[in-house]
Write a protein that holds these residues in place. Structure first.
Motif, PDB file in Angstrom:
ATOM      1  N   ALA A 326       0.833  -1.205   0.000  1.00 57.39           N
ATOM      2  CA  ALA A 326       0.000   0.000   0.000  1.00 57.39           C
ATOM      3  C   ALA A 326       0.866   1.252   0.000  1.00 57.39           C
ATOM      4  O   ALA A 326       0.588   2.223  -0.711  1.00 57.39           O
ATOM      5  CB  ALA A 326      -0.929  -0.016   1.209  1.00 57.39           C
ATOM      6  N   ASP A 327       1.945   1.240   0.796  1.00 60.01           N
ATOM      7  CA  ASP A 327       2.801   2.420   0.870  1.00 60.01           C
ATOM      8  C   ASP A 327       3.496   2.678  -0.458  1.00 60.01           C
ATOM      9  O   ASP A 327       3.535   3.811  -0.951  1.00 60.01           O
ATOM     10  CB  ASP A 327       3.860   2.249   1.972  1.00 60.01           C
ATOM     11  N   PHE A 494       0.936  -5.528   4.450  1.00 61.99           N
ATOM     12  CA  PHE A 494       2.139  -5.591   5.265  1.00 61.99           C
ATOM     13  C   PHE A 494       1.813  -5.449   6.750  1.00 61.99           C
ATOM     14  O   PHE A 494       0.982  -4.640   7.131  1.00 61.99           O
ATOM     15  CB  PHE A 494       3.090  -4.465   4.846  1.00 61.99           C
ATOM     16  N   PRO A 496       3.897  -5.063  10.530  1.00 58.88           N
ATOM     17  CA  PRO A 496       5.214  -4.930  11.161  1.00 58.88           C
ATOM     18  C   PRO A 496       5.543  -6.125  12.043  1.00 58.88           C
ATOM     19  O   PRO A 496       4.645  -6.845  12.493  1.00 58.88           O
ATOM     20  CB  PRO A 496       5.091  -3.646  11.985  1.00 58.88           C
ATOM     21  N   ILE A 498       6.856  -6.242  15.136  1.00 59.13           N
ATOM     22  CA  ILE A 498       6.388  -6.070  16.514  1.00 59.13           C
ATOM     23  C   ILE A 498       5.406  -4.918  16.521  1.00 59.13           C
ATOM     24  O   ILE A 498       5.754  -3.792  16.833  1.00 59.13           O
ATOM     25  CB  ILE A 498       7.538  -5.719  17.469  1.00 59.13           C
TER      26      ILE A 498
ATOM     27  N   PHE B  82       0.885  14.353   9.076  1.00 65.20           N
ATOM     28  CA  PHE B  82       1.884  14.746   8.079  1.00 65.20           C
ATOM     29  C   PHE B  82       1.883  13.801   6.886  1.00 65.20           C
ATOM     30  O   PHE B  82       1.865  14.225   5.742  1.00 65.20           O
ATOM     31  CB  PHE B  82       3.268  14.798   8.735  1.00 65.20           C
ATOM     32  N   LEU B  83       1.932  12.517   7.166  1.00 68.30           N
ATOM     33  CA  LEU B  83       2.108  11.590   6.057  1.00 68.30           C
ATOM     34  C   LEU B  83       1.206  10.371   6.209  1.00 68.30           C
ATOM     35  O   LEU B  83       1.623   9.348   6.739  1.00 68.30           O
ATOM     36  CB  LEU B  83       3.584  11.167   5.996  1.00 68.30           C
ATOM     37  N   PRO B  84      -0.046  10.508   5.751  1.00 67.91           N
ATOM     38  CA  PRO B  84      -0.911   9.343   5.785  1.00 67.91           C
ATOM     39  C   PRO B  84      -0.676   8.488   4.543  1.00 67.91           C
ATOM     40  O   PRO B  84      -1.266   8.726   3.499  1.00 67.91           O
ATOM     41  CB  PRO B  84      -2.319   9.954   5.778  1.00 67.91           C
ATOM     42  N   GLY B  85       0.201   7.527   4.640  1.00 69.20           N
ATOM     43  CA  GLY B  85       0.484   6.659   3.491  1.00 69.20           C
ATOM     44  C   GLY B  85      -0.509   5.517   3.449  1.00 69.20           C
ATOM     45  O   GLY B  85      -1.567   5.565   4.089  1.00 69.20           O
ATOM     46  N   GLY B  86      -0.168   4.455   2.705  1.00 68.57           N
ATOM     47  CA  GLY B  86      -1.044   3.307   2.641  1.00 68.57           C
ATOM     48  C   GLY B  86      -1.122   2.597   3.979  1.00 68.57           C
ATOM     49  O   GLY B  86      -2.195   2.324   4.502  1.00 68.57           O
ATOM     50  N   THR B  87       0.041   2.284   4.550  1.00 75.34           N
ATOM     51  CA  THR B  87       0.104   1.632   5.850  1.00 75.34           C
ATOM     52  C   THR B  87       0.680   2.582   6.888  1.00 75.34           C
ATOM     53  O   THR B  87       0.155   2.735   7.976  1.00 75.34           O
ATOM     54  CB  THR B  87       1.003   0.382   5.781  1.00 75.34           C
ATOM     55  N   ILE B  88       1.778   3.197   6.514  1.00 75.05           N
ATOM     56  CA  ILE B  88       2.450   4.108   7.440  1.00 75.05           C
ATOM     57  C   ILE B  88       1.571   5.349   7.611  1.00 75.05           C
ATOM     58  O   ILE B  88       0.874   5.756   6.690  1.00 75.05           O
ATOM     59  CB  ILE B  88       3.842   4.499   6.891  1.00 75.05           C
ATOM     60  N   LEU B 152      10.758  10.544  11.380  1.00 74.55           N
ATOM     61  CA  LEU B 152      10.585  11.174  10.072  1.00 74.55           C
ATOM     62  C   LEU B 152      10.695  12.695  10.198  1.00 74.55           C
ATOM     63  O   LEU B 152      11.338  13.346   9.368  1.00 74.55           O
ATOM     64  CB  LEU B 152       9.247  10.775   9.454  1.00 74.55           C
ATOM     65  N   PHE B 201      13.622   2.884   7.875  1.00 76.09           N
ATOM     66  CA  PHE B 201      12.906   1.765   7.239  1.00 76.09           C
ATOM     67  C   PHE B 201      12.847   0.572   8.189  1.00 76.09           C
ATOM     68  O   PHE B 201      11.802  -0.057   8.356  1.00 76.09           O
ATOM     69  CB  PHE B 201      13.594   1.315   5.948  1.00 76.09           C
ATOM     70  N   PHE B 204      10.491   1.243  11.064  1.00 75.79           N
ATOM     71  CA  PHE B 204       9.072   1.145  10.729  1.00 75.79           C
ATOM     72  C   PHE B 204       8.645  -0.297  10.483  1.00 75.79           C
ATOM     73  O   PHE B 204       7.606  -0.739  10.963  1.00 75.79           O
ATOM     74  CB  PHE B 204       8.734   2.002   9.500  1.00 75.79           C
ATOM     75  N   THR B 205       9.463  -1.048   9.746  1.00 76.05           N
ATOM     76  CA  THR B 205       9.027  -2.417   9.454  1.00 76.05           C
ATOM     77  C   THR B 205       9.092  -3.285  10.706  1.00 76.05           C
ATOM     78  O   THR B 205       8.445  -4.324  10.760  1.00 76.05           O
ATOM     79  CB  THR B 205       9.881  -3.055   8.348  1.00 76.05           C
ATOM     80  N   PHE B 207       8.603  -1.965  14.092  1.00 80.21           N
ATOM     81  CA  PHE B 207       7.684  -1.522  15.128  1.00 80.21           C
ATOM     82  C   PHE B 207       6.358  -1.001  14.570  1.00 80.21           C
ATOM     83  O   PHE B 207       5.420  -0.747  15.330  1.00 80.21           O
ATOM     84  CB  PHE B 207       8.328  -0.424  15.978  1.00 80.21           C
ATOM     85  N   GLY B 208       6.278  -0.772  13.261  1.00 81.67           N
ATOM     86  CA  GLY B 208       5.038  -0.269  12.684  1.00 81.67           C
ATOM     87  C   GLY B 208       4.781   1.193  12.974  1.00 81.67           C
ATOM     88  O   GLY B 208       3.681   1.677  12.757  1.00 81.67           O
ATOM     89  N   THR B 209       5.766   1.891  13.475  1.00 84.00           N
ATOM     90  CA  THR B 209       5.622   3.316  13.760  1.00 84.00           C
ATOM     91  C   THR B 209       7.016   3.924  13.762  1.00 84.00           C
ATOM     92  O   THR B 209       8.003   3.198  13.843  1.00 84.00           O
ATOM     93  CB  THR B 209       4.949   3.555  15.125  1.00 84.00           C
TER      94      THR B 209
END
Lengths: 509, 636
Positions: A326-327, A494, A496, A498, B82-88, B152, B201, B204-205, B207-209
Motif C-alpha cells: 500500500a505504501d 504488510f 510490522p 512487533i 503529516f504523512l498518511p500513506g497506505g500503511t504508514i 521522520l 525503514f 518502521f518495518t 515496530f510499525g511506527t
C-alpha cells in the motif's frame, strides 16, 4: 453532469477555434489557448471538489456503446489515481502554454504559430481521455493517438535534430503500441465476454500462460512509454530536441501513461503474471534508478541531463508499482504527480536559460546566480525537488516508495537508496557548473526572470512546497484507489514485526 | 537502570504553542527570501528579531516544563497528520522534554548571539539579507530536528539543516572553492542520510511506527540483530552530520563559509546533531551492545584524528574545525557508553557550543581586523591590539583544554572518567586526545595573539565593533561557568534523567583521581611544548616542510586522497563508461535491430519528411505481426 466528456470537449472545441484564428493574429491564438486551458483547469477543480474519496471506486462514470459489434464502449470514469493524474495534466497545460509563448515564433522556421498551440489543446483532450478511459480499446485509441500531436510538436518545432528525435520517438512508441494492440485483441478473444470494459475483465483470465503472454504485450508497451531501462534510449533524444514546453508534457504527463497503465492494466488484469514477473521488473527498475542517475551525471547537455534523471525517477515509480504494498503503491502514484511538477519546473527553467544563451550545453554557462539570482534560486529549488529534499513533495513520494518497497524487498530498496546520493551529485554539480563561480562572458547580460516567467515557475514551486509539508489532500484521494487496486491483485497487506498496540500508539508513548 | 519517563499528551499553555519556535524563524526566512531587495534595509533586523523571539518562546517552554514534576516533563504536542500513506501514518508532533529543550535553548540562545554578531560581521556584504534568511532557515530546521517527536520529522529537519549548511557554505558562490565545498558537504551528508533513512525503514518495518515513544517502548521485544542493524544505520547518519570518521572530510572544506556560519552550524549546533540522534535512540543502543561499541570506537578514532589534524593546520578556521571534529568525537564516545555517558555527552555538547562558538567568533573578529586573513603565520602579537577578543578567546581556549574549574574541565573530565571505567583502552586514548588538545589549542592561541607580529604590510589590526564583541563576552561567560553549573552536584544528570533514563549509579566527580591528574599533566605538557615552539620561539612566516607526520596531519590524514582514490576516480570512470555504453551500447543495439529489420540506422537519421512512409511501414509490420499472432493464438 458528464464532467469528463466536458473536460475533453472544451479543449477540442478550443483547438478548433484556435486553428480558425486568422493568419497573422498569433497573439489572439495564444490568448485563446491560455483561456481555454484555464477553463479546463477550473472545471477540473470543480469536478475534484465533487469527488468522494471514500465513495465508489469509479466516479463521474459515463458509458455509451461505440462499436456494438465488438463490445467497444466510450466509457470514462475516474478513481483517485486517474483523478490526480488528470489534475497534473490540466495544471501543467496552462503553465506550458504561458512558458511557450515565444517558442514557436521563430520566423526562420516558417512554422505556423497557432498550430503549435492548437496541438497543445488537442493533446490536453487526449491526456484527459487516456487517464479517464475505462474501456481498454478506448484507452488504446488515446494511447496511440496522443503520439500524433507530440510527433508534430517535436518534429516541427524542435531543435536541430528534431526529425531524427521525432521519428525515433514515433517508432519506439508504435512498436510498443502494436504489441499492446495484439494483447488488447487477444484479451478480448480469450476473455470471450464480448466487452472491452476494464472492470468487467478483472479476474477473467485465469490460465497462467495466457496471463503471462497478455501481460507482456501490455507491459512492453508501457515499459517503452514510461520508459523503463533498457527501453529508454528514445527519451533523451526526444526530450533534448523537443521545445521545452513539449518536453514537459512528454516527460511530465505522457510518460506517466506507461506507469499508470502498469498499475491499472498489468496489475489488475493479470495479477498472477504480474507477480511472476515482479522480480524481473524490480531488477530492471533498480538498474534504471542507478543507471539513469549515473548517466545523468555524465551529461553535458542540460536537457539530456534532466531526461536521464527522469529515467532514474521512473525506476522509482515502477519499483513502487511492482512492490505491491500500500505504501509503495501510494508513493508511486504520488511520485507520478510530483515528478510532473518537479521535472516540469526544471525543463521550463532550462528553456528560459536556453532562450537567453542559445545553448543547451552546461559548459556554456557559469555564475548565473550573480546576474540573475531569481532564475538561479528557482532553478535550485526545482533541482532540490529532483533530489527529493524533505519539505518538497517529491520527498514524500520517494520516501513512500522506498519504505513501501523495503516492506517486501529489502535489497532492492537499499540499492535504490543510493539514488539519493547520485541525485545530489547530478543536480548540485549541474548547479555548481551553471550558476556558481565567476560569471561567464556571455552570461553577463542575462536578464532575470520576467513577470511571465515568474508566473510560470511560481505555481509549480508553490505546489512542490505546499504538498511537501501537507501531502494529505493528495494522499487521501490516492490511498483508497491504491488499496482497491491491491485488493484486485490479492496481496497480503504488510504487518510490522512487533506491532505496537493501537492504544499505546494513540497515547504517543 | 531506570528507563525514561512516560510521554504524556499535552495541550494548552506555552508548550501548546511551542511550534512557534520553529514557525517564527521559518517565517523570517520566507519573508526575506520572497521579499527580495525590498527587505534589504531591515532584513537583518527581522532575522535577529525572529531568532530572539524563538529563543523567548523556548525559555518560556522551559520554565513551564520545570513547573511539572520530573516524571511529568516529557510532553508531546500533536500538530497534524503529516504523512498518511497506505500503511504508514506519521502524525507530526513536537516532543518537549529535558533533552530536546536543552538543545532548543542552545540553538536559539547561541543562534541569536550569532545573528547579532553577524550584523557587524556581514555589514558590508551586499547580500546580507539573504545571509540572514538562510540563518533563520537553519534555526527553524535545526529546531524541527531536535523537537520532532518522531524519526521522520527528525529526518526532515536533518536534511533541512543540510540544505541550510549547503546554502551558507556556498554563500560566496562566486568563489569556485566555496561552491565546491558546499556541494561536497551536501553529498557526503547524503551518504550519511542513506544510513538514517535505512534506519527509519528498519524501525518502521519492525515496530510499525516511527514515533520515538512507541518505538522505545517496543525495543525490549525486538531481536538484538535488528537493534544492531538499526543502531549501525543510525550511526552512519550521525557520522555524516557530525563529521565523524569515515565521513569527516566535508567539515574542513566547510570553513569556506562566512565565519558566523562556521560558529553556529559547523561548531555549536548542527554538527552535534549526530550526538543527539544517538542519545535520543538510547534504548536501541542499550539493546545492541555491538552497535554501542562501534559508536565509542568511532568517537575515539575521530577525537584523535581531529586533534592530530588540528596540530598541523595554519589556517585558523581549519585548526578550529579539526578541534570541532575532535570534541564531537568526545561526545560520541560518551554517547556510546550508554546512560552513564549521556549527561556528560550533552553537557560537553552545550559547553562546547559556548566555548567553540566564542572562539570561532573570536577568529572572525581577528579576520575582520586582518583583512580576512586566515593564515596564523601572518598573525602574532594581537593580544594588545584587540583586548576583548583576546580575553574572550583566551577563556574559550582555557575552557577547551580543560583548565581546572572552567567548563571543559568538568565536562571532558566526566567523559574521560566514564570511559576509563568502561574500558581502559578507550579511556587512555581519550586522555592522550586531551593532551594533544592542549598542544594544538595552545599553538593556535600563541600563534595568533602572542609572539612577534608577522602581519602583512597594510594591515592595521583594531578591535571589532560592540555588536560583535558583546556576543563574544556573553559566550565567554558561558565558557567559564557553563560546565561547572551543569556538572556540579549532578544538576544536569538529574534534569536529563527523565528523558534519557537514570544510570544505576550517578557518577561522582573526583577532582584528584589518577585519570584526572594524568589528564591535567598531559595537557600541561602539551601547553608547555606549544609555548616553546610557538610562544617563545620565532614562528616562521612560511610553513616548514615538516616531517612525514606533519604532512600526514596537514593533509587531513589523507582523507581526501582516500576518497578520491576509492570513490571519485572510479566514479568518474564509471560515469564515462556508462555514458559511452548508453550512446553506443543500448542505443546502438536498438538502432542495429532497426537496421536489421527495416534498413540502416543511417537511413533512420536521414528520414526528413518520411513520417507517412514510416508510419505506413509500421502499420504494415504491425498488421503482419497481428496476423501472425492471430494465427498462433488460433492454433493453440
Amino acid at each position: 453532469m458528464p464532467w469528463l466528456s466536458i473536460l475533453m470537449g472544451v479543449p477540442v472545441v478550443g483547438a478548433l477555434a484556435v486553428a480558425a484564428v486568422p493568419k497573422g493574429n498569433d497573439k489572439l491564438a495564444k490568448q485563446l489557448t491560455l483561456a481555454v486551458s484555464l477553463v479546463v483547469l477550473a472545471l477540473t477543480l470543480a469536478m475534484a471538489t465533487q469527488f468522494d474519496p471514500s465513495g465508489a471506486r469509479d466516479q463521474f462514470s459515463e458509458v455509451y456503446s461505440w462499436i456494438p459489434s465488438f463490445g467497444v464502449h466510450y466509457a470514462v470514469a475516474v478513481d483517485g489515481i486517474a483523478l490526480v493524474l488528470i489534475a497534473l495534466a490540466v495544471v501543467l497545460v496552462p503553465i506550458v502554454v504561458l512558458a511557450s509563448w515565444h517558442d514557436a515564433d521563430r520566423p526562420e522556421a516558417k512554422r505556423s504559430v497557432k498550430t503549435y498551440f492548437a496541438l497543445i489543446l488537442v493533446l490536453e483532450a487526449m491526456m484527459i481521455g487516456v487517464f479517464a478511459a475505462t474501456d481498454i480499446f478506448l484507452f488504446y485509441v488515446f494511447f496511440e493517438a496522443m503520439l500524433i500531436p507530440m510527433y508534430f510538436m517535436i518534429g516541427s518545432y524542435g531543435g536541430a535534430q528534431r526529425s531524427y528525435a521525432a521519428v525515433k520517438f514515433l517508432l519506439y512508441s508504435l512498436f510498443g503500441g502494436l504489441l499492446m494492440l495484439v494483447a488488447v485483441i487477444a484479451l478480448y478473444v480469450v476473455a470471450d465476454k464480448g466487452t472491452f470494459l476494464q472492470p468487467e475483465l478483472i479476474g477473467v483470465i485465469k490460465d497462467p500462460a495466457t496471463q503471462k503472454w497478455l501481460f507482456l504485450g501490455f507491459f512492453i508497451a508501457f515499459a517503452v512509454k514510461a520508459p523503463l531501462w533498457p527501453f529508454h534510449t528514445w527519451l533523451p533524444d526526444a526530450a533534448a530536441q523537443a521545445p521545452a514546453g513539449a518536453a514537459v508534457l512528454l516527460v511530465g504527463v505522457l510518460d506517466k501513461v506507461g506507469t499508470y497503465g502498469m498499475l491499472r492494466f498489468c496489475l489488475e488484469l493479470f495479477p498472477d503474471a504480474a507477480k511472476f514477473f515482479t522480480p524481473l521488473v524490480i531488477a530492471l527498475s533498480v538498474i534504471g534508478i542507478v543507471y539513469g542517475a549515473i548517466v545523468a551525471i555524465g551529461q553535458t547537455d542540460m536537457k539530456r541531463l534532466i531526461a536521464y534523471t527522469s529515467i532514474s525517477h521512473f525506476g522509482f515509480i515502477t519499483m513502487g508499482v511492482f512492490a505491491m504494498t500500500a505504501d509503495a503503491g501510494s508513493g508511486a502514484t504520488l511520485y507520478m504527480v510530483n515528478h510532473g511538477f518537479s521535472t516540469g519546473a526544471l525543463f521550463l527553467l532550462a528553456g528560459f536559460l536556453i532562450n537567453r544563451r542559445g545553448s543547451q550545453y552546461i559548459a556554456d554557462y557559469g555564475g548565473v546566480q550573480k546576474v540573475a539570482p531569481v532564475l538561479a534560486g528557482t532553478f535550485l529549488v526545482a533541482g532540490l525537488s529532483s533530489l527529493s529534499l524533505p519539505g518538497l513533495s517529491t520527498f514524500v513520494s520517494e520516501f513512500l516508495v522506498l519504505i513501501g518497497t523495503y516492506e517486501r524487498y529489502i535489497v532492492p530498496s537499499i540499492i535504490a537508496l543510493s539514488g539519493m546520493v547520485l541525485a545530489a551529485v547530478y543536480i548540485l554539480w549541474m548547479y555548481q557548473r551553471m550558476m556558481t563561480g565567476p560569471t561567464a562572458e556571455k552570461v553577463k547580460a542575462f536578464p532575470d526572470l520576467n513577470l511571465r516567467e515568474k508566473v510560470v515557475v511560481v505555481p509549480l514551486l508553490a505546489l512542490l512546497i505546499g504538498f511537501g509539508f501537507f501531502p494529505k489532500p493528495l494522499l487521501d484521494v490516492i490511498n483508497p484507489a491504491v488499496q482497491q487496486t491491491l485488493t484486485s491483485v490479492h496481496v497480503q497487506p504488510f504487518t510490522p514485526a512487533i506491532p505496537v498496540t493501537a492504544e499505546k500508539k494513540g497515547a504517543g508513548q | 537502570m531506570e528507563t525514561a519517563a512516560e510521554i504524556v499528551q499535552h495541550s494548552g499553555g506555552v508548550i501548546g504553542v511551542s511550534w512557534l519556535t520553529i514557525v517564527l524563524p521559518l517565517l523570517g526566512a520566507a519573508i526575506l527570501l520572497l521579499g527580495g531587495r525590498r527587505t534589504d534595509r531591515w532584513g537583518h533586523l527581522l532575522g535577529v528579531a525572529m531568532s530572539l523571539a524563538s529563543f523567548v518562546v523556548a525559555v518560556l517552554v522551559f520554565v513551564e516544563l520545570l513547573g511539572f514534576g520530573p516524571d511529568q516533563r516529557r510532553r508531546v504536542v500533536e500538530l497534524y497528520d503529516f504523512l498518511p500513506g497506505g500503511t504508514i501514518d506519521v502524525k507530526m508532533g513536537l516532543l518537549l522534554d529535558p533533552l530536546s529543550i536543552s538543545f532548543a535553548l542552545l540553538i536559539t540562545g547561541v543562534g541569536s548571539l550569532i545573528h547579532i554578531y553577524s550584523i557587524g560581521y556581514m555589514a558590508h556584504d551586499p547580500n546580507r539579507r539573504r545571509f540572514f534568511a538562510y540563518l533563520n532557515l537553519f534555526i527553524a530546521a535545526m529546531l524541527l530536528l531536535v523537537l520532532a517527536d518522531n524519526y521522520l520529522g527528525l529526518y526532515v529537519g536533518w536534511e533541512g539543516v543540510g540544505l541550510a549548511s549547503y546554502l551558507l557554505i556556498g554563500f560566496w558562490q562566486h568563489k569556485p572553492s566555496a561552491a565546491a565545498a558546499a556541494k561536497k558537504a551536501f553529498i557526503v551528508n547524503r551518504v550519511g542520510d542513506m544510513g538514517l533513512a535505512l534506519g527509519i525503514f528498519v524501525i518502521f518495518t519492525t515496530f510499525g511506527t516511527v514515533a520515538f515513544g512507541p518505538v522505545m517502548s517496543g525495543v525490549p521485544q525486538a531481536s538484538q540483530g535488528t537493534l544492531t542493524l538499526i543502531g549501525l544505520a543510525l550511526l552512519l547518519g550521525a557520522c555524516g552530520k557530525s563529521a565523524q570518521l569515515p565521513l569527516q572530510s566535508w567539515l574542513l572544506d566547510a570553513m569556506e563559509g562566512p565565519t558566523p556560519v562556521s560558529a553556529l552550524i559547523h561548531a555549536a549546533t548542527m554538527v552535534t546533531a549526530g550526538v543527539y540522534l544517538v542519545v535520543r535512540s538510547g534504548p536501541i543502543y542499550v539493546g545492541a551492545p555491538t552497535a554501542a561499541l562501534v559508536v565509542t570506537i568511532v568517537g575515539v578514532a575521530t577525537l584523535l584524528a581531529g586533534a592530530i589534524i588540528g596540530t598541523a593546520k595554519d589556517d585558523i578556521k581549519k585548526a578550529l574545525a579539526g578541534s570541532t571534529m575532535s570534541q564531537i568525537g568526545y561526545m560520541m564516545l560518551a554517547a556510546g557508553l550508554g546512560p552513564v555517558g549521556y549527561a556528560f555527552a550533552i553537557a560537553h555538547l552545550i559547553a562546547h557550543g559556548f566555548f567553540k562558538a566564542s572562539m570561532f567568533l573570536g577568529a572572525g573578529s581577528v579576520m575582520h581586523a586582518m583583512n580576512d586573513e586566515v593564515d596564523m603565520r601572518k598573525f602574532g602579537g594581537l593580544a594588545s591590539k584587540m583586548k576583548i577578543t583576546w580575553i574572550t578567546f583566551g577563556l574559550g581556549y582555557l575552557a577547551i583544554i580543560g583548565f581546572p574549574l572552567l567548563s571543559g574541565y568538568w565536562t571532558k573530565d566526566g567523559i574521560i572518567e566514564t570511559a576509563m571505567e568502561h574500558n581502559p583502552i578507550l579511556g587512555w586514548l581519550a586522555v592522550i586526545g586531551a593532551g594533544i588538545t592542549g598542544f594544538y589549542m595552545s599553538r593556535l592561541f600563541f600563534m595568533t595573539f602572542h609572539g612577534k607580529p608577522r602581519w602583512e604590510k597594510d594591515v592595521h589590526p583594531h578591535e571589532s565593533p560592540a555588536v560583535m564583541t558583546w556576543p563574544l563576552i556573553i559566550l565567554s561567560i558561558g565558557s567559564v561557568f557553563g560546565g561547572g553549573f551543569l556538572i556540579a552536584g549532578n544538576r544536569f544528570m538529574e534534569f536529563l534523567a527523565p528523558a534519557v533514563g537514570r544510570p544505576e549509579e550517578m557518577p561522582s566527580f573526583h577532582p584528584f583521581s589518577v585519570t584526572g591528574l594524568a589528564t591535567l599533566a598531559l595537557v600541561a605538557v602539551g601547553v608547555a611544548y606549544a609555548w616553546m615552539r610557538y610562544g617563545r620561539a620565532e614562528v616562521p612566516a612560511v610553513a616548514p616542510r615538516g616531517s612525514f607526520l606533519t604532512v600526514f596531519a596537514r593533509r587531513d590524514l589523507y582523507g581526501d586522497a582516500i576518497n578520491e582514490a576509492l570513490f571519485m576516480r572510479p566514479g568518474q570512470w564509471l560515469t564515462r563508461l556508462a555514458v559511452y555504453f548508453d550512446n553506443r551500447g543500448v542505443d546502438g543495439l536498438v538502432n542495429g535491430l532497426a537496421a536489421l529489420i527495416g534498413g540502416t540506422s543511417g537511413r533512420l537519421r536521414r528520414v526528413q519528411t518520411g513520417f507517412v512512409r514510416s508510419y505506413a511501414l509500421s502499420i504494415f509490420f504491425g498488421a503482419a505481426l497481428l496476423v501472425g499472432a492471430w494465427f498462433v493464438v488460433g492454433n493453440l
